[in-house]
Design a protein around this motif. Sequence first.
Motif, PDB file in Angstrom:
ATOM      1  N   GLU A 217      -2.735  -1.812  -9.288  1.00  0.00           N
ATOM      2  CA  GLU A 217      -3.271  -0.865  -8.307  1.00  0.00           C
ATOM      3  C   GLU A 217      -3.072  -1.472  -6.924  1.00  0.00           C
ATOM      4  O   GLU A 217      -3.552  -2.576  -6.662  1.00  0.00           O
ATOM      5  N   GLU A 218      -2.392  -0.748  -6.057  1.00  0.00           N
ATOM      6  CA  GLU A 218      -2.091  -1.250  -4.719  1.00  0.00           C
ATOM      7  C   GLU A 218      -1.446  -2.636  -4.830  1.00  0.00           C
ATOM      8  O   GLU A 218      -0.445  -2.785  -5.504  1.00  0.00           O
ATOM      9  N   SER A 219      -2.046  -3.634  -4.196  1.00  0.00           N
ATOM     10  CA  SER A 219      -1.442  -4.970  -4.191  1.00  0.00           C
ATOM     11  C   SER A 219      -1.734  -5.760  -5.455  1.00  0.00           C
ATOM     12  O   SER A 219      -1.074  -6.762  -5.717  1.00  0.00           O
ATOM     13  N   SER A 221      -2.583  -6.962  -9.432  1.00  0.00           N
ATOM     14  CA  SER A 221      -2.189  -6.814 -10.828  1.00  0.00           C
ATOM     15  C   SER A 221      -3.308  -7.388 -11.692  1.00  0.00           C
ATOM     16  O   SER A 221      -3.779  -8.493 -11.449  1.00  0.00           O
TER      17      SER A 221
ATOM     18  N   PHE B  26       4.514  -4.844 -10.736  1.00  0.00           N
ATOM     19  CA  PHE B  26       4.193  -4.339  -9.396  1.00  0.00           C
ATOM     20  C   PHE B  26       5.235  -3.312  -8.947  1.00  0.00           C
ATOM     21  O   PHE B  26       4.908  -2.219  -8.489  1.00  0.00           O
ATOM     22  N   GLN B  30       4.379   0.566  -8.399  1.00  0.00           N
ATOM     23  CA  GLN B  30       4.498   1.208  -7.088  1.00  0.00           C
ATOM     24  C   GLN B  30       5.372   2.455  -7.175  1.00  0.00           C
ATOM     25  O   GLN B  30       5.051   3.496  -6.600  1.00  0.00           O
ATOM     26  N   GLN B  33       3.547   5.279  -9.319  1.00  0.00           N
ATOM     27  CA  GLN B  33       2.447   5.924  -8.596  1.00  0.00           C
ATOM     28  C   GLN B  33       2.952   6.866  -7.521  1.00  0.00           C
ATOM     29  O   GLN B  33       2.292   7.830  -7.163  1.00  0.00           O
ATOM     30  N   ALA B  34       4.130   6.565  -6.983  1.00  0.00           N
ATOM     31  CA  ALA B  34       4.661   7.403  -5.915  1.00  0.00           C
ATOM     32  C   ALA B  34       5.544   8.517  -6.470  1.00  0.00           C
ATOM     33  O   ALA B  34       5.975   9.407  -5.732  1.00  0.00           O
ATOM     34  N   PHE B 175       6.897  -0.902  -0.112  1.00  0.00           N
ATOM     35  CA  PHE B 175       6.126  -1.983  -0.723  1.00  0.00           C
ATOM     36  C   PHE B 175       6.962  -3.249  -0.681  1.00  0.00           C
ATOM     37  O   PHE B 175       8.180  -3.186  -0.523  1.00  0.00           O
ATOM     38  N   ARG B 287      -3.723   4.328  -1.592  1.00  0.00           N
ATOM     39  CA  ARG B 287      -2.493   4.952  -1.081  1.00  0.00           C
ATOM     40  C   ARG B 287      -1.955   6.006  -2.026  1.00  0.00           C
ATOM     41  O   ARG B 287      -1.347   6.974  -1.614  1.00  0.00           O
ATOM     42  N   ARG B 288      -2.149   5.763  -3.323  1.00  0.00           N
ATOM     43  CA  ARG B 288      -1.675   6.709  -4.318  1.00  0.00           C
ATOM     44  C   ARG B 288      -2.837   7.086  -5.223  1.00  0.00           C
ATOM     45  O   ARG B 288      -3.535   6.219  -5.724  1.00  0.00           O
ATOM     46  N   SER B 293       1.385  11.847  -5.896  1.00  0.00           N
ATOM     47  CA  SER B 293       2.728  11.591  -6.387  1.00  0.00           C
ATOM     48  C   SER B 293       3.608  12.796  -6.082  1.00  0.00           C
ATOM     49  O   SER B 293       3.157  13.936  -6.148  1.00  0.00           O
TER      50      SER B 293
END
Lengths: 318, 295
Positions: A217-219, A221, B26, B30, B33-34, B175, B287-288, B293
């Motif tokens: 989530e976001e930055s 993990s 990650f 990212q 989610q987008a 990101f 953000r998401r 999405s």
Amino acid sequence: MQPLRIALAQIAPRLGALDENLERHQTLLAEARAGGAGLVVFPELGLTGYLLQDLAAEVAMRLDDPRLGALAAETAGLSAVVSFVEESADHRLFIAAALLEDGQIAHVHRKLFLPTYGLFDERRFFAAGDLLRAIPSRLGPGIGLAVCEDFWHLAVAQVLALDGAQILINVSSSPGRDLAATNEVGLGTATSWRTLMRTYAQLTTSFVVFVNRVGVEESISFWGGSEVIGPDGAAVFSAPFYDDGLYLVDIDLAEIRRSRIGLPLLRDERPELQVRELDRIVAERAGLASDSTADPDAAPGLDVAPPVPAPTSSSGRP
Amino acid sequence: MTGAVFELPTELEIDADIARRVIAEFIRGQLRQAGFERAVLGLSGGIDSALVAFLVAEAIGADRLLCVMLPYRTSSPASRADAEEVVRRLGCSSELVDISAMVDGYYGRDAVPGALGSEGLEAAPLRRGNFMARMRMAVLYDRSVTWGGLVVGTGNKTEALIGYTTLFGDSACAFNPIGDLYKSQVRQLAAAIGVPDAIIAKAPSADLWPGQTDESEAGFSYPELDRLLFWLIDKRRSPEELVGKGFAPGLVAWATRAVAGAEFKRQVPPIAKLGPRTAGVDYLYPRRRPGSSRS
């Protein structure tokens, strides 16, 4: 004694997607049941995702929410721990973990300690719980529920054990950080948690069940690494880091008795001593009693005395 | 360790396997989610963008990655060759967009004024370098639309901390997978994932003029600066304590000032608070979230 099969649902909830997460919970409950599990544990905020911020109010459920009731209804002959945002009648929002058993909400634990430092900002969005209770369970031994940061406060595991818990369950959304190669398992967060859970299991001579989520989530993990630790402090099972999955673990509940007979730490605990000393400390911190470790001239409730001002010459003579 | 190619201070060594796993999750997270499945990045031939290209390819497959090479007419041909080698090794898509006409169209060239008029002909290299970084950003965001992929950032932690980055230029991205890795850790991870040794070993450069290198320009070595920043930022040591640990007082003073001076580059610009709820102040959403999405 028949072993208890525990299902650790190390999942990656979708942030803010309550319906989707409910569906995943139902699927996994069915899967765990089919796999012979008697207890299914989902991670902290498994129904909502973690970094909710202002979304918290939008995904909150009251305990009479039919969606929660429907999930509880899936637990005939089964115990499950699920976690969500609970809205109280007076509209406070809590991070809650509920024990669902035989179709009912048997107990709700509201997260007691809300980390609001470093990368955490929970107190901004949530209220802290006020109740810490061990609870009876259809499984036999008493159950103690805690949510993530609750386990970073020594008293929680101890109080639960003294109150009769023999299986301590911690559900977490722990963000992994500190990848220094010198860490025992390559991840600082995991190293800390693993130490802590083994220590609690050994000192309370209880099983510790830890379910931590995965996903991003976001930055941040979430690192998973869910575990079951035996009452001797040794790991019964360790799930892999970062993998999404439902992990089945068998535990022998007779281990609790064997451990507690052999190492009667709980028998020897001195809760009355703690209560006495804690009462004194609380009174000292509130300025209602003199503080033995404060500067002698410190004002009540403070522990440092300001410097005594040097005498000023008032006459004006040299 | 592969110590022959680069120097890795002990305290900065990370678990490369876990780092790759976290970064892969990650990147996938990212994009998912987008509502995207593809990624685009600017490939300079340097180690940072090379590493990110390898990481993206590892996370989502090289076929979903577009690397855009964005040289200016004075850019080093060796850098271009290194970038092409990365593309060749990964087997990803690539494009070449020469930004010379964009930059020269603004500043002018060979005594012929550009859009800026005659003043532009006198523009200093640093100013031009910043403009080039922003032209590259503009191209990447345009290719982001045609490729249908998010722009992946390639800046590292060292340069972000000391402000060695162009605001809305090379720092612009959807990101950034390596923004929490010091240069030394970038090298460690690059070696672990298979970035060619030649790219790992060469001196980092912003390539603003021929022969320029980061370290000669500012007078530091990356391993030393990385260690200093690690103790200052991650381990919360004071400048006095750093000097006590043996770091050169001049470097400590320079780095401390550089970090403070670049604080603004690392943050979202402040909005004047006027209404009841203000984005980033008391209107706080991930953000998401459901509904955000594109798919």
